[in-house]
Design a protein around this motif. Structure first.
Motif, PDB file in Angstrom:
ATOM      1  N   ARG A 268      48.087  29.935 -20.826  1.00  0.00           N
ATOM      2  CA  ARG A 268      46.714  29.416 -20.794  1.00  0.00           C
ATOM      3  C   ARG A 268      45.708  30.550 -20.932  1.00  0.00           C
ATOM      4  O   ARG A 268      44.667  30.396 -21.578  1.00  0.00           O
ATOM      5  N   LEU A 269      46.037  31.691 -20.333  1.00  0.00           N
ATOM      6  CA  LEU A 269      45.152  32.854 -20.465  1.00  0.00           C
ATOM      7  C   LEU A 269      45.100  33.309 -21.927  1.00  0.00           C
ATOM      8  O   LEU A 269      44.040  33.646 -22.454  1.00  0.00           O
ATOM      9  N   GLN A 270      46.264  33.273 -22.587  1.00  0.00           N
ATOM     10  CA  GLN A 270      46.294  33.673 -23.986  1.00  0.00           C
ATOM     11  C   GLN A 270      45.397  32.748 -24.826  1.00  0.00           C
ATOM     12  O   GLN A 270      44.695  33.185 -25.736  1.00  0.00           O
ATOM     13  N   ILE A 271      45.422  31.467 -24.487  1.00  0.00           N
ATOM     14  CA  ILE A 271      44.589  30.508 -25.216  1.00  0.00           C
ATOM     15  C   ILE A 271      43.106  30.792 -24.962  1.00  0.00           C
ATOM     16  O   ILE A 271      42.295  30.800 -25.884  1.00  0.00           O
ATOM     17  N   ALA A 272      42.750  31.081 -23.703  1.00  0.00           N
ATOM     18  CA  ALA A 272      41.354  31.406 -23.381  1.00  0.00           C
ATOM     19  C   ALA A 272      40.913  32.647 -24.160  1.00  0.00           C
ATOM     20  O   ALA A 272      39.830  32.669 -24.760  1.00  0.00           O
ATOM     21  N   ARG A 273      41.765  33.662 -24.179  1.00  0.00           N
ATOM     22  CA  ARG A 273      41.438  34.910 -24.871  1.00  0.00           C
ATOM     23  C   ARG A 273      41.193  34.641 -26.358  1.00  0.00           C
ATOM     24  O   ARG A 273      40.304  35.221 -26.975  1.00  0.00           O
ATOM     25  N   ASN A 274      41.989  33.733 -26.919  1.00  0.00           N
ATOM     26  CA  ASN A 274      41.878  33.445 -28.339  1.00  0.00           C
ATOM     27  C   ASN A 274      40.671  32.591 -28.695  1.00  0.00           C
ATOM     28  O   ASN A 274      40.113  32.721 -29.772  1.00  0.00           O
ATOM     29  N   LEU A 275      40.311  31.669 -27.802  1.00  0.00           N
ATOM     30  CA  LEU A 275      39.278  30.704 -28.172  1.00  0.00           C
ATOM     31  C   LEU A 275      37.871  31.118 -27.750  1.00  0.00           C
ATOM     32  O   LEU A 275      36.896  30.506 -28.156  1.00  0.00           O
ATOM     33  N   VAL A 276      37.744  32.156 -26.949  1.00  0.00           N
ATOM     34  CA  VAL A 276      36.437  32.521 -26.396  1.00  0.00           C
ATOM     35  C   VAL A 276      35.422  32.864 -27.486  1.00  0.00           C
ATOM     36  O   VAL A 276      34.226  32.616 -27.334  1.00  0.00           O
ATOM     37  N   THR A 277      35.899  33.376 -28.625  1.00  0.00           N
ATOM     38  CA  THR A 277      34.954  33.750 -29.684  1.00  0.00           C
ATOM     39  C   THR A 277      34.647  32.583 -30.631  1.00  0.00           C
ATOM     40  O   THR A 277      34.019  32.770 -31.666  1.00  0.00           O
ATOM     41  N   GLY A 278      35.096  31.374 -30.277  1.00  0.00           N
ATOM     42  CA  GLY A 278      34.785  30.204 -31.095  1.00  0.00           C
ATOM     43  C   GLY A 278      35.371  30.255 -32.494  1.00  0.00           C
ATOM     44  O   GLY A 278      34.658  30.104 -33.484  1.00  0.00           O
ATOM     45  N   PRO A 279      36.691  30.467 -32.616  1.00  0.00           N
ATOM     46  CA  PRO A 279      37.302  30.519 -33.949  1.00  0.00           C
ATOM     47  C   PRO A 279      37.252  29.144 -34.610  1.00  0.00           C
ATOM     48  O   PRO A 279      37.037  28.131 -33.936  1.00  0.00           O
ATOM     49  N   ARG A 280      37.446  29.137 -35.938  1.00  0.00           N
ATOM     50  CA  ARG A 280      37.499  27.852 -36.638  1.00  0.00           C
ATOM     51  C   ARG A 280      38.924  27.454 -36.967  1.00  0.00           C
ATOM     52  O   ARG A 280      39.200  26.304 -37.279  1.00  0.00           O
ATOM     53  N   LEU A 281      39.840  28.439 -36.934  1.00  0.00           N
ATOM     54  CA  LEU A 281      41.233  28.145 -37.278  1.00  0.00           C
ATOM     55  C   LEU A 281      42.156  28.853 -36.290  1.00  0.00           C
ATOM     56  O   LEU A 281      42.004  30.044 -36.047  1.00  0.00           O
ATOM     57  N   VAL A 282      43.073  28.093 -35.713  1.00  0.00           N
ATOM     58  CA  VAL A 282      44.010  28.669 -34.752  1.00  0.00           C
ATOM     59  C   VAL A 282      45.435  28.510 -35.268  1.00  0.00           C
ATOM     60  O   VAL A 282      45.845  27.403 -35.628  1.00  0.00           O
ATOM     61  N   PHE A 283      46.152  29.609 -35.328  1.00  0.00           N
ATOM     62  CA  PHE A 283      47.575  29.573 -35.661  1.00  0.00           C
ATOM     63  C   PHE A 283      48.344  29.580 -34.345  1.00  0.00           C
ATOM     64  O   PHE A 283      48.070  30.395 -33.475  1.00  0.00           O
ATOM     65  N   MET A 284      49.307  28.678 -34.212  1.00  0.00           N
ATOM     66  CA  MET A 284      50.086  28.653 -32.969  1.00  0.00           C
ATOM     67  C   MET A 284      51.568  28.662 -33.293  1.00  0.00           C
ATOM     68  O   MET A 284      52.053  27.842 -34.072  1.00  0.00           O
ATOM     69  N   ASP A 285      52.282  29.606 -32.667  1.00  0.00           N
ATOM     70  CA  ASP A 285      53.717  29.723 -32.875  1.00  0.00           C
ATOM     71  C   ASP A 285      54.420  29.238 -31.612  1.00  0.00           C
ATOM     72  O   ASP A 285      54.401  29.927 -30.597  1.00  0.00           O
ATOM     73  N   GLU A 286      54.982  28.039 -31.659  1.00  0.00           N
ATOM     74  CA  GLU A 286      55.687  27.463 -30.504  1.00  0.00           C
ATOM     75  C   GLU A 286      54.869  27.597 -29.224  1.00  0.00           C
ATOM     76  O   GLU A 286      55.339  28.194 -28.249  1.00  0.00           O
ATOM     77  N   PRO A 287      53.641  27.050 -29.185  1.00  0.00           N
ATOM     78  CA  PRO A 287      52.793  27.321 -28.023  1.00  0.00           C
ATOM     79  C   PRO A 287      53.354  26.781 -26.707  1.00  0.00           C
ATOM     80  O   PRO A 287      53.005  27.273 -25.644  1.00  0.00           O
ATOM     81  N   THR A 288      54.215  25.779 -26.778  1.00  0.00           N
ATOM     82  CA  THR A 288      54.753  25.212 -25.532  1.00  0.00           C
ATOM     83  C   THR A 288      56.207  25.601 -25.326  1.00  0.00           C
ATOM     84  O   THR A 288      56.833  25.167 -24.374  1.00  0.00           O
ATOM     85  N   GLY A 289      56.753  26.414 -26.226  1.00  0.00           N
ATOM     86  CA  GLY A 289      58.167  26.786 -26.116  1.00  0.00           C
ATOM     87  C   GLY A 289      58.434  27.573 -24.850  1.00  0.00           C
ATOM     88  O   GLY A 289      57.624  28.389 -24.422  1.00  0.00           O
ATOM     89  N   GLY A 290      59.555  27.318 -24.237  1.00  0.00           N
ATOM     90  CA  GLY A 290      59.941  28.089 -23.069  1.00  0.00           C
ATOM     91  C   GLY A 290      59.185  27.751 -21.802  1.00  0.00           C
ATOM     92  O   GLY A 290      59.332  28.418 -20.796  1.00  0.00           O
ATOM     93  N   LEU A 291      58.327  26.719 -21.849  1.00  0.00           N
ATOM     94  CA  LEU A 291      57.606  26.342 -20.632  1.00  0.00           C
ATOM     95  C   LEU A 291      58.219  25.086 -20.021  1.00  0.00           C
ATOM     96  O   LEU A 291      58.771  24.252 -20.724  1.00  0.00           O
TER      97      LEU A 291
END
Lengths: 260, 227
Positions: A161-184
């Motif tokens: 979740r912290l990684q997601i916050a770090r990524n989205l804080v700058t208001g990107p328009r496109l997000v690439f996600m590699d197995e975001p829920t894997g291993g959880l």
């Protein structure tokens, strides 16, 4: 999201070879603003190679990745200069890694991890940065009193979740996600899915999600591509591909899921 | 509003000896605004298949399926997505939701997707949940733990939240008690009165007789089965 919008990302004939071995071959698709594209396939099918080629982490051997930049309109990011591509990576693009530790700085506090991305785009006011970091930690459901703790003290789900916050804080328009829920843990997965879906809707994000979890794509993705041996064997609306798969491999994939 | 012409569908099972199964053949039918048409026929005749073809989660091999001015057989995925968001509603028999999302949000979501403000969408959702007798203390909980009948009612509330001009209803009154069945039938009648074109599958014959203007026996289109 009207029908006459131009694509945010236009992928044309992307190929990547590892020597004689095919990483991915001749992949093309358009992604429109607000759309979420899922990419599924077994391990080794080339989905992560494709994602890394699109995100600029790997140089493709052929093809174009045209992104609709804010400043200059559509531009091929493969032939773009390195500084330009890196700027894109800090502003309009975000990349969520499967292992949070690949996307976080483990020796820096949670607030620092979020703030660093803001500083990279020119924010300098300490109070503003800390304020935004606190706001984002709240959005991803991390208690504000953990802001000065390092991610090494966080659980796997919190790190993600912290990684997601770090990524989205700058208001990107496109997000690439590699197995975001894997291993959880599944309960943590559900929480993350809920969070991602809300963020996609509220921020109007476009996203490309690589996963092997069909339940995840059903809930998050509008469209789906199925890959096998480096090639896209089927693509279409997510529920159409899952409910009425046409290709032999997609049929096998869908019918192999265990019912709970 | 809904217009099918010469529609056919086959399933090819590549992993089971490439068996080809013809499901429906040469279906033509049309539904006008304000009209409700029932699909009938024995189990396995292809009612649900036909419904899914109209919604676009089953591919159609031949013919055209027009909803308003979009042909779902030819349309690009994002045109289908837009159609489902704005024009074509579908109440299936199963509620599929992201775990943890509160019931009120689940029901309000189709309205949020067409740009209605959170407050207005939740007010409409609350009114529907109340009408369908879902106790208010459950609204803040995820429907994943609800009983079958409660989930079905949440699903119906969600399906009727946005005023779609065309709707597909798969067994909307199944597993409901008499009071709630009555509520659902009146929702369907209100939708018809406001000009919604509806295709439905109803095993409940009394319900079918009350809300449907016409019946279409799908076995007439099933290859190898005498009509």
């Amino acid at each position: 999201m009207s029908a006459d919008l131009s694509p945010l990302l236009s992928v044309k004939g992307i190929s990547k070879y590892y020597g004689a071995h095919i990483g991915c071959a001749d992949v093309s698709f358009d992604l429109y603003p607000g759309e979420v594209m899922g990419i599924v396939g077994e391990s080794g099918s080339g989905k992560s190679t494709l994602l890394n080629c699109m995100a600029g982490h790997l140089a493709p051997d052929a093809g174009e990745v045209v992104f609709d930049t804010r400043a200059d309109g559509p531009k091929d990011t493969v032939t773009m200069s390195e500084p330009e591509r890196r700027m894109l990576g800090r502003t309009d693009w975000a990349f969520v890694h499967q292992h949070a530790r690949d996307g976080l700085r483990m020796g820096v506090s949670a607030g620092g991890n979020v703030g660093e991305r803001l500083m990279a785009v020119g924010e300098r006011h300490y109070g503003d940065i800390r304020g935004k970091a606190t706001d984002w930690l709240g959005r991803v459901e991390i208690d504000a009193d953990r802001i000065d703790d390092r991610p090494t003290t966080f659980s796997g789900g919190m790190q993600q979740r912290l990684q997601i916050a770090r990524n989205l804080v700058t208001g990107p328009r496109l997000v690439f996600m590699d197995e975001p829920t894997g291993g959880l843990d599944v309960s943590v997965q559900a929480r993350l899915l809920d969070l991602l879906r809300g963020l996609v809707r509220d921020m109007g994000l476009s996203a490309i999600i690589v996963t092997h979890d069909l339940a995840v794509v059903r809930l998050l993705a509008d469209r789906l591509m199925v890959m096998k041996s480096g090639r896209v064997v089927e693509s279409g609306l997510t529920d159409q591909v899952l409910d009425d798969p046409q290709h032999a491999y997609s049929q096998l994939l869908v019918s192999s899921v265990l019912q709970v | 509003m809904i217009d099918l012409k010469d529609v056919s569908k086959t399933f090819t099972l590549h992993n089971q000896g490439s068996a080809v199964i013809e499901v429906v053949n040469d279906v033509s039918l049309s539904v006008a605004p304000g009209e409700c048409v029932a699909l009938t026929g024995a189990s396995g005749a292809g009612k649900s298949t036909l419904m899914r073809m109209i919604y676009g989660n089953y591919l159609t091999q031949a013919g055209s399926i027009r909803i308003g001015d979009v042909d779902i057989v030819q349309a690009e995925p994002r045109a289908v997505i837009a159609l489902r968001r704005e024009v074509l509603g579908y109440v299936s028999q199963f509620l599929r939701v992201v775990p943890r999302v509160p019931t009120l949000e689940v029901v309000a979501e189709p309205l949020r997707a067409v740009g209605v403000s959170a407050g207005a969408a939740e007010a409409r959702a609350a009114a529907l949940l109340e009408k369908l007798n879902i106790p208010q203390r459950l609204w803040s909980l995820s429907p994943t733990t609800f009983s079958g009948g409660e989930q079905q009612r949440v699903n119906i509330a969600r399906g009727f939240a946005h005023a779609y001009p065309a709707m597909l209803l798969d067994e909307p009154t199944a597993s409901l008690d008499a009071t709630n069945r009555e509520v659902v039938l009146s929702l369907i009648e209100e939708a018809k009165a406001s000009g919604v074109a509806i295709i439905g599958i109803f095993h409940d014959e009394a319900a079918r007789a009350r809300v449907c203007d016409r019946e279409i026996d799908v076995s007439a289109f099933t290859p190898g089965v005498a009509a």
